[in-house]
Design a protein around this motif. Structure first.
Motif, PDB file in Angstrom:
ATOM      1  N   ASP A 167       0.891  -1.162   0.000  1.00  0.00           N
ATOM      2  CA  ASP A 167       0.000   0.000   0.000  1.00  0.00           C
ATOM      3  C   ASP A 167       0.927   1.208   0.000  1.00  0.00           C
ATOM      4  O   ASP A 167       1.533   1.545   1.013  1.00  0.00           O
ATOM      5  CB  ASP A 167      -0.883  -0.049   1.258  1.00  0.00           C
ATOM      6  CG  ASP A 167      -1.796   1.160   1.394  1.00  0.00           C
ATOM      7  OD1 ASP A 167      -1.710   2.091   0.568  1.00  0.00           O
ATOM      8  OD2 ASP A 167      -2.596   1.177   2.353  1.00  0.00           O
ATOM      9  N   GLN A 169       2.499  11.201  -3.660  1.00  0.00           N
ATOM     10  CA  GLN A 169       1.745  12.284  -4.303  1.00  0.00           C
ATOM     11  C   GLN A 169       2.439  12.732  -5.594  1.00  0.00           C
ATOM     12  O   GLN A 169       3.638  12.489  -5.759  1.00  0.00           O
ATOM     13  CB  GLN A 169       1.703  13.512  -3.381  1.00  0.00           C
ATOM     14  CG  GLN A 169       1.286  13.214  -1.972  1.00  0.00           C
ATOM     15  CD  GLN A 169       1.297  14.463  -1.106  1.00  0.00           C
ATOM     16  OE1 GLN A 169       2.350  15.016  -0.846  1.00  0.00           O
ATOM     17  NE2 GLN A 169       0.127  14.896  -0.666  1.00  0.00           N
ATOM     18  N   TRP A 223       1.936   5.008  -0.264  1.00  0.00           N
ATOM     19  CA  TRP A 223       1.448   6.393  -0.162  1.00  0.00           C
ATOM     20  C   TRP A 223       2.456   7.346  -0.772  1.00  0.00           C
ATOM     21  O   TRP A 223       3.641   7.294  -0.464  1.00  0.00           O
ATOM     22  CB  TRP A 223       1.208   6.791   1.304  1.00  0.00           C
ATOM     23  CG  TRP A 223       0.883   8.252   1.375  1.00  0.00           C
ATOM     24  CD1 TRP A 223      -0.333   8.829   1.165  1.00  0.00           C
ATOM     25  CD2 TRP A 223       1.807   9.327   1.585  1.00  0.00           C
ATOM     26  NE1 TRP A 223      -0.218  10.195   1.219  1.00  0.00           N
ATOM     27  CE2 TRP A 223       1.081  10.528   1.485  1.00  0.00           C
ATOM     28  CE3 TRP A 223       3.182   9.387   1.839  1.00  0.00           C
ATOM     29  CZ2 TRP A 223       1.672  11.777   1.641  1.00  0.00           C
ATOM     30  CZ3 TRP A 223       3.771  10.645   1.983  1.00  0.00           C
ATOM     31  CH2 TRP A 223       3.013  11.820   1.898  1.00  0.00           C
TER      32      TRP A 223
HETATM   33  C1  WT7 Z   1      -3.018  12.034  -2.742  1.00  0.00           C
HETATM   34  C2  WT7 Z   1      -2.091  12.370  -3.859  1.00  0.00           C
HETATM   35  C3  WT7 Z   1       0.653   9.163  -5.986  1.00  0.00           C
HETATM   36  C4  WT7 Z   1      -0.033   8.727  -7.127  1.00  0.00           C
HETATM   37  C5  WT7 Z   1      -1.494   8.818  -7.180  1.00  0.00           C
HETATM   38  C6  WT7 Z   1      -2.134   9.993  -6.543  1.00  0.00           C
HETATM   39  C7  WT7 Z   1      -3.807  10.105  -1.699  1.00  0.00           C
HETATM   40  C8  WT7 Z   1      -2.191   8.394  -2.537  1.00  0.00           C
HETATM   41  C9  WT7 Z   1      -2.418   6.815  -1.056  1.00  0.00           C
HETATM   42  C10 WT7 Z   1      -2.404   5.668  -0.216  1.00  0.00           C
HETATM   43  C11 WT7 Z   1      -3.947   6.747   1.170  1.00  0.00           C
HETATM   44  C12 WT7 Z   1      -3.251   7.892  -0.698  1.00  0.00           C
HETATM   45  C13 WT7 Z   1      -3.325  11.092  -0.652  1.00  0.00           C
HETATM   46  C14 WT7 Z   1      -2.344  11.944  -1.413  1.00  0.00           C
HETATM   47  N1  WT7 Z   1      -3.089   8.845  -1.647  1.00  0.00           N
HETATM   48  N2  WT7 Z   1      -1.783   7.165  -2.199  1.00  0.00           N
HETATM   49  N3  WT7 Z   1      -1.657   4.597  -0.484  1.00  0.00           N
HETATM   50  N4  WT7 Z   1      -3.186   5.690   0.897  1.00  0.00           N
HETATM   51  N5  WT7 Z   1      -4.010   7.858   0.413  1.00  0.00           N
HETATM   52  O1  WT7 Z   1      -1.401  11.174  -6.704  1.00  0.00           O
HETATM   53  O2  WT7 Z   1      -3.182  12.722  -7.484  1.00  0.00           O
HETATM   54  O3  WT7 Z   1      -1.076  13.608  -6.414  1.00  0.00           O
HETATM   55  O4  WT7 Z   1      -2.828  12.424  -5.054  1.00  0.00           O
HETATM   56  O5  WT7 Z   1      -3.575  10.740  -2.947  1.00  0.00           O
HETATM   57  O6  WT7 Z   1      -4.406  11.850  -0.205  1.00  0.00           O
HETATM   58  O7  WT7 Z   1      -2.140  13.210  -0.844  1.00  0.00           O
HETATM   59  P1  WT7 Z   1      -2.109  12.548  -6.471  1.00  0.00           P
END
Ligand code: WT7
Length: 635
Positions: free
Chosen positions: A397, A401, A399
């Motif tokens: 999993d 951005q 996480w």
């Molecule tokens: C946001 C970023 C990174 C690529 C896809 C999204 C959420 C992302 C997780 C996870 C919980 C997550 C956060 C973050 N997020 N991965 N594994 N568990 N939340 O990129 O469009 O820049 O979005 O996606 O809220 O801040 P993004």
């Protein structure tokens, strides 16, 4: 022990400790041993979060495509670099070897040059998931042009905004795209967008669906004839470590999308290093990430990270439901996929269809499963673990951005014991912090707070294109000398992190990051609308769906509310794209506001969550009377 490849938990802890104790030495060793440089750097790291300014490997010179392609030619020239799986299964997969990729990228680089694109110029790429997308990205990097990939599901207006914001001189697109049983007229969308973009003088058009499109004399060129004539080699442009590699737009909680700027060397090193470890990639593996290259996941973990490691990376053009819900599993069986990386929303959608689609296929090649984009709920986690991985393939999993460039908090498979819904531990080099409402760091375990990062890592975005002040305000102002992620998180008794979700006005719908303000701005353009507010509410498949509260200019009596709802969603589709459409629209007599005029979203969120019985103290509102009415008419 090698810092580059972590194989068990003990090694993880050793490497992690080293990365925190002496970050510069740690990253220097990785940069030196695993990448190709034209000139060594002068200084590993310079940073000041108060400006904010971050430079990694400054003075170093390199080209990322030399690292992703050329250096593999001797050792794995005939290995498949990109495995293209088309929308329709019987069209057949395409294997593009490293040698062929080299030739295709070089030809494309020559075409870009001949069309007047130079180092530092911005090129907008608006393509479906066909090989030309990855190849054009790499061709830009080869000549030092800055690519700005715009997801080909965005509308003409959203595309125009992004083209203008970074002043792109070229757009690369295709006649159209396939999406399941449908086709989309991409070239038509580009034509509409370019009505509003004076900066673009050239459009290159790949042929995909053989549709009749309009070609504007002098501006538009078919791509293939140009490629056919182009020379098969192109010496990579020598870039500075800190030269921008690409811009990628992400939604903010307010205003225009933010063009996140990523650097060359730091991004390359971090995306490659995380790819190697998070997916435990081995030479014979066939890795598949189902994301679109229009998002950061595709940039880092379809293109750059895998190719920098000499991997075979799958590019899938289609959708999980076409020709039926077994498509993903058919592909896993056919190509013997070893690592599979997808989003919780896809897992939930597939789980809903039942296991019969899975049972038809042999999934025993799978070794590692990944998820990204939003918090994964426990039910989806177990479904994935039980039915896809058969409890033998660890789930990472991950996480991260758009802004972080690479995976930040994640298990390392076969090393970190997983725990459903937990992203677990920070990757080497990442120093997370949980902050309280007074700006103090919360120490110890079993705590929750706002998630920040205390120390720079190589792939962090360096700025927002054209607006460094906004970069500072958004990420470095909430907490002193910290990068603020916008997420909330908790840390359990052993130090594992669980991301609890956004704490700002960004809502993640089906893994797409949507700002509420741009959607509200779109709604407010409807002539009948006075004002509006958007909140998220839980949705079985999408994770969150959008609930809009809309106040009309007159009471709206005598108006057909269903038509208004359609018109509002139509405006949203035109301005942003269908992903931002509202699931629920409630017409209100007014929106609850504070005395300073700020909409109290907390109240609206509770009502949308069907939790209107404990709204807390609303007596300080400017207009408490509207709340009862909103509650009574909640949908
Ligand atoms: C946001 C970023 C990174 C690529 C896809 C999204 C959420 C992302 C997780 C996870 C919980 C997550 C956060 C973050 N997020 N991965 N594994 N568990 N939340 O990129 O469009 O820049 O979005 O996606 O809220 O801040 P993004």
């Amino acid at each position: 022990m090698s810092n580059y490849h972590i194989k068990n938990l003990e090694e993880y802890f050793q490497v992690y400790r080293k990365s925190v104790r002496n970050p510069e030495l740690f990253w220097e060793e990785i940069a030196e041993e695993h990448f190709m440089w034209r000139k060594k750097w002068d200084k590993v790291l310079q940073w000041d979060f108060s400006k904010p300014e971050v430079k990694w490997f400054n003075g170093g010179k390199l080209n990322i495509t030399e690292n992703c392609i050329d250096r593999h030619l001797h050792t794995r020239g005939d290995k498949t670099a990109i495995l293209f799986e088309p929308n329709t299964p019987n069209e057949g997969a395409q294997h593009i070897t490293y040698k062929q990729l080299h030739e295709r990228v070089c030809r494309f680089a020559n075409v870009l040059k001949e069309q007047g694109v130079n180092k530092g110029d911005r090129v907008c790429i608006y393509l479906p998931m066909i090989p030309e997308l990855a190849i054009s990205v790499l061709a830009c990097a080869r000549i030092g042009a800055i690519h700005s990939v715009v997801f080909a599901g965005f509308s003409a207006q959203a595309l125009a905004t992004r083209i203008n914001d970074s002043d792109c001189k070229m757009v690369i697109t295709s006649d159209g795209s396939y999406r399941g049983a449908k086709t989309i007229d991409l070239k038509g969308i580009v034509d509409d967008a370019l009505e509003h973009c004076s900066c673009v003088d050239t459009v290159l058009v790949a042929k995909r669906i053989q549709s009749d499109v309009n070609m504007k004399e002098g501006r538009d060129h078919w791509l293939q004839p140009l490629l056919d004539e182009a020379y098969i080699d192109f010496p990579p442009e020598v870039m500075d470590a800190e030269d921008p590699l690409f811009i990628l737009y992400t939604s903010g909680s307010t205003g225009q999308p933010k063009g996140m700027v990523h650097s060359t060397a730091g991004y390359m090193i971090y995306s490659a290093y995380t790819f190697k470890n998070v997916f435990q990639y081995k030479e014979e593996d066939v890795y598949w990430c189902t994301a679109d290259i229009g998002w950061i996941t595709g940039h880092s973990y379809i293109v750059y990270g895998p190719l920098a490691n000499g991997a075979t990376t799958v590019m899938f053009e289609g959708v999980p439901s076409y020709p039926d819900f077994g498509r993903f599993w058919e592909i896993v069986e056919k190509h013997k996929i070893t690592q599979f990386y997808t989003a919780p929303t896809a897992i939930r959608a597939l789980a809903k269809e039942g296991v019969s689609h899975l049972e038809k296929y042999d999934l025993s090649s799978l070794k590692v499963l990944g998820t990204v984009g939003e918090p994964i709920n426990e039910e989806a986690w177990h479904w994935y673990d039980d039915n896809v991985g058969k409890k033998k393939a660890p789930i990472v999993d991950t996480w991260w951005q758009t802004e972080t460039g690479g995976i930040m908090i994640t298990p390392i498979p076969f090393a970190t014991p997983t725990k459903p819904t937990y992203a677990t531990l920070p990757f080497p080099g990442i120093q997370p912090a949980l902050m309280d409402g007074n700006g103090n760091e919360i120490n110890g375990n079993q705590v929750d707070g706002r998630l920040c990062v205390k120390f720079p890592w190589p792939s962090m975005a360096r700025t927002i294109w054209g607006n460094h002040q906004r970069y500072k305000d958004t990420y470095f102002s909430a907490f002193e000398k910290m990068y603020f992620t916008g997420d909330g998180a908790l840390r359990d008794e052993v130090g594992y992190y669980r991301i609890t979700g956004r704490v700002d006005d960004v809502i993640i719908v089906s893994g797409h990051n949507l700002g509420t303000a741009p959607i509200e701005d779109a709604i407010n353009e409807h002539p009948a609308v006075a004002e509006s507010a958007i909140v998220g509410f839980p949705h079985d498949i999408k994770g969150n769906a959008l609930y809009g509260y809309v106040t009309l200019k007159d009471t709206g009596e005598g108006r057909n509310h269903d038509n208004l709802r359609k018109e509002i969603n139509q405006i949203i589709t035109e301005q942003i794209g269908p992903i931002a459409k509202l699931d629920t629209i409630q017409f209100t007599n007014g929106l609850p506001k504070t005395r300073s005029g700020k909409i109290m979203r907390r109240i609206l969120r509770k009502i949308a969550h069907k939790d209107a019985d404990n709204l807390g103290d609303i007596s300080t509102l400017l207009n408490p009377e509207v709340v009862q009415d909103i509650k009574d008419n909640a949908m």
